[in-house]
Design an enzyme around this catalytic site. Structure first.
Site, PDB file in Angstrom:
ATOM      1  N   SER A 131       0.832  -1.200   0.000  1.00  0.00           N
ATOM      2  CA  SER A 131       0.000   0.000   0.000  1.00  0.00           C
ATOM      3  C   SER A 131       0.865   1.248   0.000  1.00  0.00           C
ATOM      4  O   SER A 131       1.897   1.310   0.658  1.00  0.00           O
ATOM      5  CB  SER A 131      -0.907   0.026   1.231  1.00  0.00           C
ATOM      6  OG  SER A 131      -1.697   1.207   1.234  1.00  0.00           O
ATOM      7  N   LYS A 186      -4.586  -6.589   3.468  1.00  0.00           N
ATOM      8  CA  LYS A 186      -4.564  -5.495   2.488  1.00  0.00           C
ATOM      9  C   LYS A 186      -5.977  -5.198   1.985  1.00  0.00           C
ATOM     10  O   LYS A 186      -6.342  -4.030   1.775  1.00  0.00           O
ATOM     11  CB  LYS A 186      -3.656  -5.862   1.311  1.00  0.00           C
ATOM     12  CG  LYS A 186      -3.639  -4.849   0.162  1.00  0.00           C
ATOM     13  CD  LYS A 186      -3.250  -3.442   0.618  1.00  0.00           C
ATOM     14  CE  LYS A 186      -2.854  -2.532  -0.521  1.00  0.00           C
ATOM     15  NZ  LYS A 186      -3.834  -2.387  -1.591  1.00  0.00           N
ATOM     16  N   HIS A 189      -7.619  -3.230   4.667  1.00  0.00           N
ATOM     17  CA  HIS A 189      -7.023  -1.885   4.614  1.00  0.00           C
ATOM     18  C   HIS A 189      -7.761  -1.043   3.585  1.00  0.00           C
ATOM     19  O   HIS A 189      -8.140   0.106   3.841  1.00  0.00           O
ATOM     20  CB  HIS A 189      -5.538  -1.985   4.262  1.00  0.00           C
ATOM     21  CG  HIS A 189      -4.915  -0.685   3.825  1.00  0.00           C
ATOM     22  ND1 HIS A 189      -5.120  -0.141   2.564  1.00  0.00           N
ATOM     23  CD2 HIS A 189      -4.106   0.179   4.464  1.00  0.00           C
ATOM     24  CE1 HIS A 189      -4.470   1.005   2.463  1.00  0.00           C
ATOM     25  NE2 HIS A 189      -3.843   1.226   3.607  1.00  0.00           N
ATOM     26  N   ASN A 190      -7.982  -1.605   2.407  1.00  0.00           N
ATOM     27  CA  ASN A 190      -8.646  -0.845   1.351  1.00  0.00           C
ATOM     28  C   ASN A 190     -10.110  -0.571   1.683  1.00  0.00           C
ATOM     29  O   ASN A 190     -10.653   0.471   1.309  1.00  0.00           O
ATOM     30  CB  ASN A 190      -8.530  -1.588   0.019  1.00  0.00           C
ATOM     31  CG  ASN A 190      -7.133  -1.480  -0.571  1.00  0.00           C
ATOM     32  OD1 ASN A 190      -6.165  -1.227   0.140  1.00  0.00           O
ATOM     33  ND2 ASN A 190      -7.012  -1.692  -1.864  1.00  0.00           N
ATOM     34  N   GLU A 193     -10.071   2.267   3.897  1.00  0.00           N
ATOM     35  CA  GLU A 193      -9.753   3.421   3.047  1.00  0.00           C
ATOM     36  C   GLU A 193     -11.021   3.960   2.369  1.00  0.00           C
ATOM     37  O   GLU A 193     -11.238   5.180   2.330  1.00  0.00           O
ATOM     38  CB  GLU A 193      -8.727   2.986   1.999  1.00  0.00           C
ATOM     39  CG  GLU A 193      -8.329   4.028   0.986  1.00  0.00           C
ATOM     40  CD  GLU A 193      -7.419   3.442  -0.080  1.00  0.00           C
ATOM     41  OE1 GLU A 193      -7.689   3.676  -1.268  1.00  0.00           O
ATOM     42  OE2 GLU A 193      -6.455   2.735   0.276  1.00  0.00           O
TER      43      GLU A 193
END
Length: 480
Positions: A131, A186, A189-190, A193
């Site tokens: 990232s 990940k 995480h997105n 986000e």
């Protein structure tokens, strides 16, 4: 310069792959290069060859031969069939103990499959979340590798060297867990986000339509917020976007951009997997749906004549007070988004046996990644203090902060509702918070309905067991 043997190789030299290769070279590693079209390989060496040692190769055989044992081969191609094609091309050329590192945005289920298939060939497959975008790939990303402990023992020191560094100097990389753990983290995480960006966008809309501020004025407000507890990369770049003026028209940049947001799928995956795991990520889901709704231009055009209030701008004094309330609402909603994301990671870790250290995840998100924020250090500390923390809202400090913010949070939503400004992210976050703190939820009625039409049974509060009511004349109850 060039060497005869490379410590690591990168195949797939689009922007992310190219920058990651340069990052390795800048940090003293000899990097073998390969691309489906060799023109990109030559262009990288011609333009950036003075940054370090590169070995340009044209064929798969040359590429693999250029790597020292155990071979470390980084794949930076489009997720899905393209990744499978690259693996199929290179795996037969590799030997036991070698590793293939997938740095793309792969679905974690694909990573688990690939890891299992390559393990049978004694090849390590390391699904690795990266990232930070193109800038992070070049100057230091947050890195989330999965795979075997043996692969991390060989690869980890290299990733630690090229990764972003937190303010305390710690590298923003950790061995997340086995097989698909890195890509799972990940993915979440997105998802966070998506939620973070949606909340910021709602704050902007409220400041513009209710408080009456211009984009330049809102940029100044975001700059101020970025000096406090909302200090983060996304708040920082939001101020930059809002202050930007379009050169062609002289209008604020944000006013000449179509209000239809794109998405690449990781946010959608986060919601889909949360449904599979039975984890409520309503804030993240609303962010995904908000992007989806924005893209339905015909539906929106057909609905613009629907009745509803028109936002009435506040006086200057009222606007300043309202901006302070929006900051409280944004911060409280942000805490909820991270709470939901970490809950999903914990649930995935339990489901797939990954034993993910949530404090370590928060630590590696402190630098390099898109959601890097000052308060991640406090999230890390909360999980370090209590690894089995049921929720971030169970942490005393976060609970106190969200409690202090809630009156303003509620006031902002009242204003938004009265003035007809959509705030799906703020609203979902508050509903989640109130549902957690409620003594009783209406799910009791839902269970009664399910038992009535489908004999699905229910549990009682006063004794153990499952029960079913015979919904006839006498309403008698039987044990199930």
């Amino acid at each position: 310069m060039s060497s005869t043997s490379a410590q690591i190789g990168v195949t797939g030299l689009a922007v992310m792959g190219r920058n990651l290769a340069r990052n390795f070279a800048r940090n003293g590693y000899t990097v073998a290069l390969h691309n489906r079209t060799s023109a990109k390989t030559r262009a990288l060496v011609e333009e950036f060859g003075d940054e370090g040692d590169f070995i340009a190769t044209e064929t798969a055989e040359e590429f693999v031969a250029a790597l020292e044992r155990p071979r470390r081969l980084v794949v930076m191609v489009k997720a899905g069939e393209a990744t499978d094609a690259v693996i199929k091309e290179f795996a037969p050329l590799m030997e036991p103990g070698d590793m293939i590192i997938d740095g793309g945005n792969a679905h974690f289920a694909d990573t688990r499959r690939r890891e299992r298939e390559l393990r049978e060939q004694d090849i390590h497959f390391v699904g690795t979340g990266v990232s930070g975008g193109e800038e992070g790939a070049l100057n230091g990303p947050s890195i989330m590798p999965g795979g075997s402990p043996e692969s991390y023992a060989s690869l980890g020191p290299m990733l630690e060297k090229i990764s972003a560094k937190a303010e305390d100097g710690a590298p923003c990389v950790t061995h997340v867990g086995a097989d698909g753990a890195g890509h799972f983290v990940k993915m979440v995480h997105n998802g966070i986000e998506y939620a973070d960006m949606q909340l910021i966008a709602e704050a902007y809309q409220l400041l513009r339509e209710v408080a009456g501020y211009s984009p330049a004025q809102i940029a100044d407000i975001f700059r101020t917020w970025n000096t406090g507890r909302l200090d983060s990369y996304l708040i920082e770049i939001t101020a930059e976007v809002l202050k930007h003026v379009d050169a062609a028209t002289g209008k604020p940049f944000v006013d000449v951009v179509q209000d239809q947001a794109e998405q690449k799928g990781t946010g959608r995956w986060t919601v889909q997997i949360a449904l599979d795991l039975g984890v409520p990520v309503s804030g993240i889901a609303e962010a995904v749906f908000a992007r989806s709704l924005s893209g339905h231009s015909e539906l929106r055009a057909a609905s613009q004549g629907l009745p509803g209030p028109t936002a009435q701008q506040l006086s200057e004094a009222e606007a300043g007070a309202f901006a302070d309330q929006v900051e409280q609402a944004l911060y409280a909603s942000k805490i909820v988004s991270y709470t939901q994301g970490f809950h999903e990671i914990a649930a995935g870790s339990e489901e797939y046996g990954w034993d993910i250290d949530l404090g370590a995840v928060a630590a590696i998100w402190r630098g390099g990644c898109i959601i890097r924020a000052a308060f991640l250090d406090r999230i890390r500390a909360a999980y370090d203090t209590r690894a089995d923390l049921p929720s971030l809202l169970s942490d005393k400090t976060f609970a106190q902060e969200i409690g202090a913010a809630q009156d303003d949070w509620r006031a902002v939503l009242v204003a938004a509702t009265r003035q007809g400004v959509p705030t799906p992210g703020f609203s979902a976050a508050l509903a989640y918070y109130d549902a957690l703190r409620a003594d009783r939820l209406p799910a009791a009625l839902t269970q009664g309905q399910r038992d009535f039409f489908g004999a699905h049974t229910y549990r009682r509060t006063d004794r153990e067991g499952s029960f079913h009511t015979l919904w006839g004349g006498d309403r008698s109850e039987v044990g199930a």
